[in-house]
Motif scaffolding. Sequence first.
Motif, PDB file in Angstrom:
ATOM      1  N   VAL A   3       0.834  -1.207   0.000  1.00  0.00           N
ATOM      2  CA  VAL A   3       0.000   0.000   0.000  1.00  0.00           C
ATOM      3  C   VAL A   3       0.866   1.254   0.000  1.00  0.00           C
ATOM      4  O   VAL A   3       0.594   2.211  -0.751  1.00  0.00           O
ATOM      5  N   PHE A   4       1.927   1.268   0.810  1.00  0.00           N
ATOM      6  CA  PHE A   4       2.767   2.465   0.875  1.00  0.00           C
ATOM      7  C   PHE A   4       3.571   2.664  -0.412  1.00  0.00           C
ATOM      8  O   PHE A   4       3.835   3.814  -0.805  1.00  0.00           O
ATOM      9  N   MET A   5       3.944   1.590  -1.071  1.00  0.00           N
ATOM     10  CA  MET A   5       4.582   1.752  -2.379  1.00  0.00           C
ATOM     11  C   MET A   5       3.647   2.480  -3.328  1.00  0.00           C
ATOM     12  O   MET A   5       4.053   3.406  -4.045  1.00  0.00           O
ATOM     13  N   LEU A   6       2.366   2.090  -3.338  1.00  0.00           N
ATOM     14  CA  LEU A   6       1.391   2.768  -4.194  1.00  0.00           C
ATOM     15  C   LEU A   6       1.203   4.228  -3.788  1.00  0.00           C
ATOM     16  O   LEU A   6       1.079   5.118  -4.633  1.00  0.00           O
ATOM     17  N   LEU A   7       1.186   4.474  -2.470  1.00  0.00           N
ATOM     18  CA  LEU A   7       1.016   5.844  -1.985  1.00  0.00           C
ATOM     19  C   LEU A   7       2.177   6.737  -2.406  1.00  0.00           C
ATOM     20  O   LEU A   7       1.985   7.903  -2.781  1.00  0.00           O
ATOM     21  N   PHE A   8       3.392   6.203  -2.350  1.00  0.00           N
ATOM     22  CA  PHE A   8       4.560   7.000  -2.746  1.00  0.00           C
ATOM     23  C   PHE A   8       4.666   7.128  -4.269  1.00  0.00           C
ATOM     24  O   PHE A   8       5.456   7.927  -4.762  1.00  0.00           O
ATOM     25  N   GLY A   9       3.877   6.348  -4.990  1.00  0.00           N
ATOM     26  CA  GLY A   9       3.835   6.468  -6.448  1.00  0.00           C
ATOM     27  C   GLY A   9       2.828   7.489  -6.938  1.00  0.00           C
ATOM     28  O   GLY A   9       2.682   7.705  -8.136  1.00  0.00           O
ATOM     29  N   VAL A  10       2.104   8.133  -6.003  1.00  0.00           N
ATOM     30  CA  VAL A  10       1.109   9.154  -6.336  1.00  0.00           C
ATOM     31  C   VAL A  10       1.784  10.529  -6.371  1.00  0.00           C
ATOM     32  O   VAL A  10       2.731  10.787  -5.622  1.00  0.00           O
ATOM     33  N   ASN A  11       1.292  11.403  -7.241  1.00  0.00           N
ATOM     34  CA  ASN A  11       1.799  12.774  -7.308  1.00  0.00           C
ATOM     35  C   ASN A  11       1.646  13.443  -5.944  1.00  0.00           C
ATOM     36  O   ASN A  11       0.540  13.525  -5.402  1.00  0.00           O
ATOM     37  N   PHE A  12       2.744  13.939  -5.384  1.00  0.00           N
ATOM     38  CA  PHE A  12       2.711  14.518  -4.037  1.00  0.00           C
ATOM     39  C   PHE A  12       1.910  15.811  -3.967  1.00  0.00           C
ATOM     40  O   PHE A  12       1.498  16.226  -2.879  1.00  0.00           O
ATOM     41  N   ASN A  13       1.675  16.448  -5.101  1.00  0.00           N
ATOM     42  CA  ASN A  13       0.818  17.633  -5.094  1.00  0.00           C
ATOM     43  C   ASN A  13      -0.585  17.292  -4.604  1.00  0.00           C
ATOM     44  O   ASN A  13      -1.252  18.118  -3.965  1.00  0.00           O
ATOM     45  N   LEU A  14      -1.041  16.060  -4.887  1.00  0.00           N
ATOM     46  CA  LEU A  14      -2.382  15.655  -4.469  1.00  0.00           C
ATOM     47  C   LEU A  14      -2.486  15.565  -2.948  1.00  0.00           C
ATOM     48  O   LEU A  14      -3.539  15.843  -2.373  1.00  0.00           O
ATOM     49  N   TYR A  15      -1.403  15.166  -2.291  1.00  0.00           N
ATOM     50  CA  TYR A  15      -1.414  15.137  -0.824  1.00  0.00           C
ATOM     51  C   TYR A  15      -1.519  16.550  -0.253  1.00  0.00           C
ATOM     52  O   TYR A  15      -2.184  16.781   0.761  1.00  0.00           O
ATOM     53  N   TYR A  16      -0.862  17.486  -0.918  1.00  0.00           N
ATOM     54  CA  TYR A  16      -0.976  18.882  -0.481  1.00  0.00           C
ATOM     55  C   TYR A  16      -2.410  19.383  -0.662  1.00  0.00           C
ATOM     56  O   TYR A  16      -2.947  20.084   0.204  1.00  0.00           O
ATOM     57  N   PHE A  17      -3.044  18.998  -1.777  1.00  0.00           N
ATOM     58  CA  PHE A  17      -4.440  19.381  -2.000  1.00  0.00           C
ATOM     59  C   PHE A  17      -5.352  18.804  -0.922  1.00  0.00           C
ATOM     60  O   PHE A  17      -6.318  19.439  -0.512  1.00  0.00           O
ATOM     61  N   LEU A  18      -5.041  17.587  -0.468  1.00  0.00           N
ATOM     62  CA  LEU A  18      -5.821  16.997   0.622  1.00  0.00           C
ATOM     63  C   LEU A  18      -5.666  17.816   1.907  1.00  0.00           C
ATOM     64  O   LEU A  18      -6.634  18.034   2.643  1.00  0.00           O
ATOM     65  N   LEU A  19      -4.440  18.279   2.158  1.00  0.00           N
ATOM     66  CA  LEU A  19      -4.181  19.060   3.371  1.00  0.00           C
ATOM     67  C   LEU A  19      -4.938  20.377   3.376  1.00  0.00           C
ATOM     68  O   LEU A  19      -5.394  20.845   4.429  1.00  0.00           O
ATOM     69  N   ILE A  20      -5.075  20.993   2.199  1.00  0.00           N
ATOM     70  CA  ILE A  20      -5.770  22.287   2.133  1.00  0.00           C
ATOM     71  C   ILE A  20      -7.236  22.099   1.722  1.00  0.00           C
ATOM     72  O   ILE A  20      -7.906  23.048   1.337  1.00  0.00           O
ATOM     73  N   LYS A  21      -7.705  20.840   1.789  1.00  0.00           N
ATOM     74  CA  LYS A  21      -9.112  20.476   1.579  1.00  0.00           C
ATOM     75  C   LYS A  21      -9.618  20.762   0.162  1.00  0.00           C
ATOM     76  O   LYS A  21     -10.797  21.080  -0.033  1.00  0.00           O
ATOM     77  N   ARG A  22      -8.717  20.607  -0.803  1.00  0.00           N
ATOM     78  CA  ARG A  22      -9.154  20.694  -2.215  1.00  0.00           C
ATOM     79  C   ARG A  22      -9.433  19.275  -2.715  1.00  0.00           C
ATOM     80  O   ARG A  22      -8.778  18.758  -3.605  1.00  0.00           O
TER      81      ARG A  22
END
Length: 486
Positions: free
Chosen positions: A240-259
């Motif tokens: 699961v974490f391999m897949l998570l680290f394969g995701v664009n990190f910009n999307l994690y930032y969008f999650l943090l700012i509730k986009r």
Amino acid sequence: MNYQMIGYVIGRILLTEAALLVLPAVTALAYGESLRPFLLTALLLVAVGLIMGRKKPIRTALYARDGFAVVALAWLLMSAFGALPFVISGDIPFYVDAFFETVSGFTTTGASILTEIEPLHRGILFWRSFTHWVGGMGVLVFVMAILPMTDGHGMHLMRAEVPGPSVGKLVSRMSDTAKILYGIYLVLTVIEIVLLMAGGMPLFDSCIHAFGSAGTGGFSNRNLSVGAYDNAYFDVVIGVFMLLFGVNFNLYYFLLIKRFKDVFHSEELRAYLGIVAAAVIAIAVDILHIYGSVGKSLRYAFFQVSSIITTTGFATADFNSWPTFSKGILVVLMFVGACAGSTGGGVKVARVVILVKSSLADMRKMLHPNAIATVRFEGKPLTERSVRGVHVFISVYVLVFAVSFLLLTLEGFDLITTFTALAACINNIGPGLEVVGPMGNYAQFSPWAKLLLSFNMLVGRLEIFPMLLLCAPSIWKRRIVRQPSR
């Protein structure tokens, strides 16, 4: 070219590498091992770094050519110095082998020349895997996060290093963007370490495998990789974490700012998860007769698909013995790779999607010459320059692959070994098939072939152009502007 600023930035990078050696030195001290390999290397790095980065130049601007040069030289020099602890410790006495192993670490490839991993010193094992973590998000991104140096011109460094068709700022300052990216990266790594320890994995082993997952590198401290534990819980957590680290990190930032809308509507993310799901189901059905149960088939298929598409390279099974159809899917995934802006390698899902869409648009124009065919990605129309950039990247990638493949055939290995060894290195995966399969290694390759594969690892990690432009004489020439005669 701003030669003084290039030297200054590289000097600061070498000083940063010296500081990074503190962690493996502390690990060696904790296990009662010699500190000599790390202290000697750190002293040399400090000496060279102070000479090059002692005084900040008056003109600090870095532009496109400077950015490419800094990135390529920084990765080469960090690998060259980073190989010294292996040689000094005696764990890898031959320098070319140590250089190969270090390049493989920093580029998060995971290809190894080691036939036995477990006898290595703990400090060396920690440094070997820690290079994955540092190189995963990018050496220059890491340095920008802790040492802002370029007075707002860091975008050229980031463009030259961060994987993907395009790079943008998350916030106004590049140094703040770098801090956000590495903050997310660190938090995810710590969460994985905690989850692995909760399942009974020792702290040292948890750190090693978390570094490998985070950087999508795949170095393990076990000869049989993750398969040595034969633990379904570890397989699921790491997968699961391999897949998570394969995701664009910009999307994690969008999650943090509730986009949340931007995340759920991400075309690349949907394509990435769709490819993973389809590959897992196809392979699980194909290997069902080997493992005898749906649960085991899904477990091994999920882990290996996660490992290969994210270009991590961990293994829980010898997929070299799987049916040809399953191996064929894994080889295709080697080239597809993870998302742009992730720590994974490969061509990137974004480029694959754009390439497919632009090809379909061109075919429609053949049928309807007067029609206006617009290529859209992530809900926005792409400029002709963006589409052309993807085509240029693919063209140069194929050219480099073809030339390297022909050179590598001189080694005399079988065609599958040669092809997948090169594919695994240029796509930063690590294991291939046959001789370089998940239970094999690169020890049998000659020194010049290891240097060639090291070059390909750097080419793949830096998205081709920085390494190629470093070899172009025109990049180092001073541009002379002539005044028009009257």
